[in-house]
Design a protein around this motif. Structure first.
Motif, short mmCIF file in Angstrom:
data_model
loop_
_atom_site.label_atom_id
_atom_site.label_comp_id
_atom_site.label_asym_id
_atom_site.label_seq_id
_atom_site.Cartn_x
_atom_site.Cartn_y
_atom_site.Cartn_z
N GLU A 54 0.94 -1.31 0.27
CA GLU A 54 0.45 -0.01 -0.26
C GLU A 54 0.36 1.24 0.17
OE1 GLU A 54 -2.87 -0.37 2.82
OE2 GLU A 54 -3.51 -1.84 2.20
N GLN A 55 1.76 1.45 0.32
CA GLN A 55 3.00 2.80 0.61
C GLN A 55 4.09 3.03 -1.14
OE1 GLN A 55 5.38 1.28 3.86
NE2 GLN A 55 4.31 2.68 5.42
N LEU A 56 3.28 1.90 -1.57
CA LEU A 56 4.61 1.78 -2.98
C LEU A 56 3.37 3.10 -3.81
CD1 LEU A 56 6.02 -1.30 -3.99
CD2 LEU A 56 7.47 1.13 -3.12
N GLU A 57 2.05 3.13 -3.30
CA GLU A 57 0.87 3.52 -4.15
C GLU A 57 0.81 4.86 -3.74
OE1 GLU A 57 -1.51 2.27 -6.27
OE2 GLU A 57 -0.10 1.31 -6.03
N ASN A 58 2.01 5.66 -2.48
CA ASN A 58 1.99 7.07 -1.92
C ASN A 58 2.72 7.51 -2.92
OD1 ASN A 58 0.00 6.40 0.24
ND2 ASN A 58 1.52 5.97 1.68
N ASN A 59 3.77 6.99 -4.14
CA ASN A 59 4.34 6.93 -4.79
C ASN A 59 5.59 8.39 -3.70
OD1 ASN A 59 5.48 6.90 -7.11
ND2 ASN A 59 4.17 8.42 -7.69
N ILE A 60 6.10 8.70 -2.88
CA ILE A 60 7.67 9.68 -2.55
C ILE A 60 8.67 8.99 -2.44
CG2 ILE A 60 7.51 10.90 -0.71
CD1 ILE A 60 4.48 11.06 0.52
N SER A 64 9.33 5.17 -0.48
CA SER A 64 9.59 3.96 -0.94
C SER A 64 10.64 3.45 -1.20
CB SER A 64 9.13 4.88 -2.66
OG SER A 64 8.00 5.40 -3.46
N LEU A 65 11.38 4.05 -0.87
CA LEU A 65 13.44 3.36 -1.14
C LEU A 65 13.16 2.19 0.15
CD1 LEU A 65 15.65 6.15 -2.07
CD2 LEU A 65 15.44 4.22 -3.46
N ALA A 66 12.35 3.03 1.07
CA ALA A 66 12.84 1.74 2.74
C ALA A 66 11.92 0.61 2.08
CB ALA A 66 12.12 2.67 3.38
N VAL A 67 10.94 0.59 1.74
CA VAL A 67 9.79 0.24 1.60
C VAL A 67 10.04 -1.40 0.50
CG1 VAL A 67 7.46 -0.09 0.01
CG2 VAL A 67 7.59 1.43 2.19
N ILE A 68 11.01 -0.95 -0.35
CA ILE A 68 11.26 -1.32 -1.28
C ILE A 68 12.75 -2.15 -0.66
CG2 ILE A 68 12.84 -1.34 -3.63
CD1 ILE A 68 11.22 1.24 -4.44
N ASN A 69 12.99 -1.75 0.14
CA ASN A 69 13.89 -2.57 0.51
C ASN A 69 13.79 -3.85 1.88
OD1 ASN A 69 16.63 -1.03 -0.53
ND2 ASN A 69 16.47 0.49 0.58
N ASP A 70 12.76 -3.16 2.43
CA ASP A 70 12.02 -4.27 2.93
C ASP A 70 11.43 -5.03 1.97
OD1 ASP A 70 11.57 -4.89 5.44
OD2 ASP A 70 9.48 -3.96 5.48
N ALA A 115 15.37 7.73 -8.80
CA ALA A 115 16.70 6.46 -7.76
C ALA A 115 15.16 5.37 -7.54
CB ALA A 115 16.37 7.30 -6.35
N ASP A 116 13.79 5.49 -6.85
CA ASP A 116 13.16 4.03 -6.77
C ASP A 116 12.99 3.22 -7.13
OD1 ASP A 116 11.69 6.05 -7.96
OD2 ASP A 116 10.20 6.05 -6.52
N ILE A 117 12.78 4.31 -8.49
CA ILE A 117 12.68 3.61 -9.56
C ILE A 117 14.00 2.31 -9.85
CG2 ILE A 117 12.15 2.90 -12.02
CD1 ILE A 117 10.44 3.54 -10.93
N GLN A 118 15.32 2.75 -10.00
CA GLN A 118 16.42 1.90 -10.21
C GLN A 118 16.36 0.67 -9.31
OE1 GLN A 118 19.29 2.51 -12.52
NE2 GLN A 118 19.24 0.76 -11.13
N ALA A 119 16.15 1.56 -7.90
CA ALA A 119 15.69 0.36 -6.74
C ALA A 119 14.98 -1.09 -6.76
CB ALA A 119 16.11 1.11 -5.41
N ALA A 120 14.21 -0.44 -7.59
CA ALA A 120 13.08 -1.44 -7.43
C ALA A 120 13.68 -2.43 -8.76
CB ALA A 120 11.82 -1.00 -8.18
N LEU A 121 14.03 -1.60 -9.92
CA LEU A 121 14.53 -2.61 -10.86
C LEU A 121 16.35 -3.58 -10.60
CD1 LEU A 121 14.36 -0.24 -13.93
CD2 LEU A 121 13.39 -2.56 -13.78
#
Length: 247
Positions: A54-60, A64-70, A115-121
């Protein structure tokens, strides 16, 4: 205000539906084992995963970086959620990268990936592929990933149809069997990449570095290879019919 609340409710509801749909595909044996011996831990983990999605939907970007790492940690430590998380990350990339035409991309090759797109990829690219379910495919089609760093990425058999990878670093990446039809790879670095059986039909490979790349049985039908570096590339069995080669 009421409209925002209603839209937020439906967004969360849709995410929960996706989550529950993926969850229903988890191996029953693994699922039962976890619930039987660690019911509280399993409940907390499910809640942690639901909140993260759900937090990824916030698009901040920073959250997002913290959520992606988690999410990566959950995928690594709890294999039953591996594919749910990979799908979540690919959905995140698709929703947050606006596809642009090749003409527009050519005029602006220097766009920097978020940065968050790069992290996800990065997480998708270095995932444990042994945990991927059979007959499933990563879907990164119609995405704008100009300049992304996917060095040694494992994107075997991924769907990259019409993806914009202009200027991307794909050095030693594994793209065997990937679908790259109509993709934009202008100026991309594919040095020593494994492209065996990949489909590049009508793809833009102008100025791409394909030195030492394995293009065994790859389809380059109608591909534009003007200015591409093909030194030491393996081209046996490749389909070069109507490909545009340097003169």
């Amino acid at each position: 205000m009421l409209t925002v609340i209603i839209n937020s409710f439906h967004a969360v509801k849709n995410i929960s539906s996706i989550y529950n749909s993926h969850l229903s595909k988890i191996s029953p044996g693994i699922h039962t084992f976890v619930e039987k011996f660690n019911p509280n831990q399993h409940k907390l983990l499910k809640e942690r995963l639901r909140i993260a999605i759900e937090q990824l939907e916030n698009n901040i970007i920073e959250p997002s970086l913290a959520v992606i790492n988690d999410l990566e940690k959950i995928a690594q430590n709890h294999p039953q959620y591996h594919w749910i998380i990979m799908n979540t990350l690919t959905n995140f990339v698709r929703k947050n990268t606006i596809h642009v035409s090749q003409e527009e991309a050519i005029n602006n090759l220097s766009v920097k990936v978020r940065a968050d797109i790069q992290a996800a990829l990065t997480i998708i690219a270095r995932r444990n592929v042994n945990k991927d379910p059979e007959n499933e495919q990563l879907d990164l089609s119609h995405t704008d990933m100009r300049g992304v760093n996917l060095n040694r990425a494992n994107l075997q058999e991924a769907n990259l149809y019409q993806a914009n990878l202009a200027g991307a670093n794909l050095t030693e990446a594994n793209l065997a069997g990937a679908i790259l039809s109509a993709a934009n790879l202008e100026g991309a670095n594919l040095y020593l990449a494994n492209l065996e059986g990949a489909i590049f039909s009508a793809a833009n490979l102008k100025g791409a570095n394909l030195k030492g790349a394995n293009l065994h049985y790859a389809s380059l039908y109608l591909a534009d290879l003007h200015g591409a570096i093909l030194n030491d590339a393996i081209l046996d069995g490749a389909n070069l019919r109507e490909a545009k080669l340097s003169e």
